[in-house]
Scaffold this active site. Sequence first.
Site, PDB file in Angstrom:
ATOM      1  N   GLY A 171       0.815  -1.217   0.000  1.00 39.57           N
ATOM      2  CA  GLY A 171       0.000   0.000   0.000  1.00 39.57           C
ATOM      3  C   GLY A 171       0.848   1.267   0.000  1.00 39.57           C
ATOM      4  O   GLY A 171       0.557   2.223  -0.730  1.00 39.57           O
ATOM      5  N   ILE A 172       1.907   1.292   0.811  1.00 42.07           N
ATOM      6  CA  ILE A 172       2.732   2.507   0.895  1.00 42.07           C
ATOM      7  C   ILE A 172       3.507   2.689  -0.412  1.00 42.07           C
ATOM      8  O   ILE A 172       3.577   3.792  -0.962  1.00 42.07           O
ATOM      9  CB  ILE A 172       3.699   2.436   2.098  1.00 42.07           C
ATOM     10  CG1 ILE A 172       2.910   2.361   3.407  1.00 42.07           C
ATOM     11  CG2 ILE A 172       4.636   3.648   2.111  1.00 42.07           C
ATOM     12  CD1 ILE A 172       3.734   2.022   4.636  1.00 42.07           C
ATOM     13  N   THR A 251      11.745   4.786   4.925  1.00 47.85           N
ATOM     14  CA  THR A 251      10.657   5.081   5.872  1.00 47.85           C
ATOM     15  C   THR A 251      10.056   3.769   6.390  1.00 47.85           C
ATOM     16  O   THR A 251       8.988   3.787   6.993  1.00 47.85           O
ATOM     17  CB  THR A 251       9.525   5.888   5.192  1.00 47.85           C
ATOM     18  OG1 THR A 251       9.107   5.173   4.024  1.00 47.85           O
ATOM     19  CG2 THR A 251       9.968   7.283   4.823  1.00 47.85           C
ATOM     20  N   ALA A 252      10.737   2.626   6.122  1.00 53.00           N
ATOM     21  CA  ALA A 252      10.156   1.321   6.479  1.00 53.00           C
ATOM     22  C   ALA A 252      10.620   0.925   7.885  1.00 53.00           C
ATOM     23  O   ALA A 252       9.951   1.247   8.877  1.00 53.00           O
ATOM     24  CB  ALA A 252      10.543   0.288   5.436  1.00 53.00           C
ATOM     25  N   ARG A 253      11.758   0.277   7.964  1.00 59.27           N
ATOM     26  CA  ARG A 253      12.375  -0.044   9.248  1.00 59.27           C
ATOM     27  C   ARG A 253      13.883   0.041   9.054  1.00 59.27           C
ATOM     28  O   ARG A 253      14.409  -0.374   8.008  1.00 59.27           O
ATOM     29  CB  ARG A 253      12.006  -1.460   9.719  1.00 59.27           C
ATOM     30  CG  ARG A 253      10.614  -1.608  10.288  1.00 59.27           C
ATOM     31  CD  ARG A 253      10.436  -0.854  11.622  1.00 59.27           C
ATOM     32  NE  ARG A 253       9.110  -1.038  12.176  1.00 59.27           N
ATOM     33  CZ  ARG A 253       8.076  -0.225  11.951  1.00 59.27           C
ATOM     34  NH1 ARG A 253       8.215   0.844  11.193  1.00 59.27           N
ATOM     35  NH2 ARG A 253       6.897  -0.469  12.531  1.00 59.27           N
ATOM     36  N   ASP A 277      13.903   8.036   8.105  1.00 58.76           N
ATOM     37  CA  ASP A 277      12.942   8.225   9.198  1.00 58.76           C
ATOM     38  C   ASP A 277      13.132   7.134  10.252  1.00 58.76           C
ATOM     39  O   ASP A 277      12.612   7.249  11.350  1.00 58.76           O
ATOM     40  CB  ASP A 277      11.508   8.159   8.627  1.00 58.76           C
ATOM     41  CG  ASP A 277      10.443   8.430   9.680  1.00 58.76           C
ATOM     42  OD1 ASP A 277      10.671   9.322  10.520  1.00 58.76           O
ATOM     43  OD2 ASP A 277       9.391   7.764   9.665  1.00 58.76           O
ATOM     44  N   GLU A 282      16.744   2.084  17.046  1.00 56.54           N
ATOM     45  CA  GLU A 282      16.026   3.248  17.581  1.00 56.54           C
ATOM     46  C   GLU A 282      15.852   3.130  19.089  1.00 56.54           C
ATOM     47  O   GLU A 282      15.588   2.025  19.569  1.00 56.54           O
ATOM     48  CB  GLU A 282      14.631   3.343  16.938  1.00 56.54           C
ATOM     49  CG  GLU A 282      14.696   3.679  15.475  1.00 56.54           C
ATOM     50  CD  GLU A 282      13.318   3.741  14.816  1.00 56.54           C
ATOM     51  OE1 GLU A 282      12.307   3.837  15.531  1.00 56.54           O
ATOM     52  OE2 GLU A 282      13.283   3.681  13.581  1.00 56.54           O
ATOM     53  N   HIS A 300      11.617   8.898  13.307  1.00 55.07           N
ATOM     54  CA  HIS A 300      10.463   8.000  13.130  1.00 55.07           C
ATOM     55  C   HIS A 300       9.135   8.764  13.303  1.00 55.07           C
ATOM     56  O   HIS A 300       8.382   8.521  14.251  1.00 55.07           O
ATOM     57  CB  HIS A 300      10.546   6.806  14.085  1.00 55.07           C
ATOM     58  CG  HIS A 300       9.759   5.627  13.580  1.00 55.07           C
ATOM     59  ND1 HIS A 300      10.118   4.326  13.819  1.00 55.07           N
ATOM     60  CD2 HIS A 300       8.632   5.552  12.835  1.00 55.07           C
ATOM     61  CE1 HIS A 300       9.239   3.510  13.259  1.00 55.07           C
ATOM     62  NE2 HIS A 300       8.327   4.245  12.647  1.00 55.07           N
TER      63      HIS A 300
HETATM   64  O1  GLV Z   1       6.129   2.877  11.762  1.00 58.78           O
HETATM   65  C1  GLV Z   1       4.938   2.946  11.757  1.00 58.78           C
HETATM   66  C2  GLV Z   1       4.068   1.818  11.560  1.00 58.78           C
HETATM   67  O2  GLV Z   1       4.573   0.691  11.480  1.00 58.78           O
HETATM   68  O3  GLV Z   1       2.862   2.006  11.504  1.00 58.78           O
END
Ligand code: GLV
Length: 337
Positions: A171-172, A251-253, A277, A282, A300
């Site tokens: 989706g992202i 922006t994932a992990r 991000d 973290e 994040h």
């Molecule tokens: O990092 C944010 C999520 O996994 O929703």
Amino acid sequence: MSSANNTRPRVLLLGTIEHAHSAWSSISSIADIITPSSTDRTTFIAESLSGTFDGCMVAYRSFDSFDVTGKVDSELVAALPASLRFICHNGAGYDQVSIPACTARNILVSNTPTAVDDATADTAIFLLLGALRNFAVGMASLRAGEWRGTTLPALGHDPQGKVFGILGMGGIGCNLARKAAVFGMKIRYHNRTRLDPELEKNIGVEYADFDTLLAESDVLSLNLPLNPNTRHTISTPEFAKMKRGITIVNTARGAIIDEAALVNALDSGQVNSAGLDVYEEEPAVHPGLLSNPRVMLIPHMGTWTIETETKMEEWTISNVRMAIKSGALRSVVPEQR
Ligand SMILES: O=CC(=O)O
């Protein structure tokens, strides 16, 4: 409060409801909400083993509950009451929850797909532009009272006409592709499963195998979930296959990338810039990223908006409601489908 003879369903609340209060009151009107009193993992496990959560059939879990429970791994799952059938996780990424441990105990897990798509893709666009344009350098020098700095920032690059590789087309990834198309980027993607050709045409993306994606992208965005198979998907050998001077967006992990290898690739110029991000450990961030002005960093904040955080809570609560009412989940994680 519950009583020993209570026949109402019991829901374990791990974390807090910050926004979706009216949706949550629809749960508290049909179930007893049990909240742990413990503030760390050891006491949480002891509290659970003492029977305090017995009878709970569903748990609502948010990221902030990590401070109390730590990872939902096999040790924690073993301490949860036998009555627990569902864990509704508030987040798209569920790497803090061991799905094999939950499956082994017949616990179904849900996450919040789609609710996060816009906000996360927006964050990726911000990082993509910021990293391509060297905006972090200018922002730092301006705040230091030096306007554009004693040495001018290097000129950036326009996104128009650049090859944008998206690794992970859920989706992202699809949302990001549509947004990046507006900037005139040529969008390629790689995904475990290729999209339907009609959908590819509709979004305006071309499929590429993994190595071609690495070799041809001017900008590469990571949009895949973290699990044991995807950890360090990008490390030294993969950086070596990329175009020199690539921009990386994550922006994932954090752990999708080998962070130390990214620092080396930035230092050698193989990677020109990055927009991040998320980080491997973290809230710790590799000092080589913090000290590099060509890295645009945010802590994040991919879903950090009132609208998206509200949507995520509402989505999670809808899973809790469905678990109570019909013994099923709205968005069970793919591994358990
Ligand atoms: O990092 C944010 C999520 O996994 O929703």
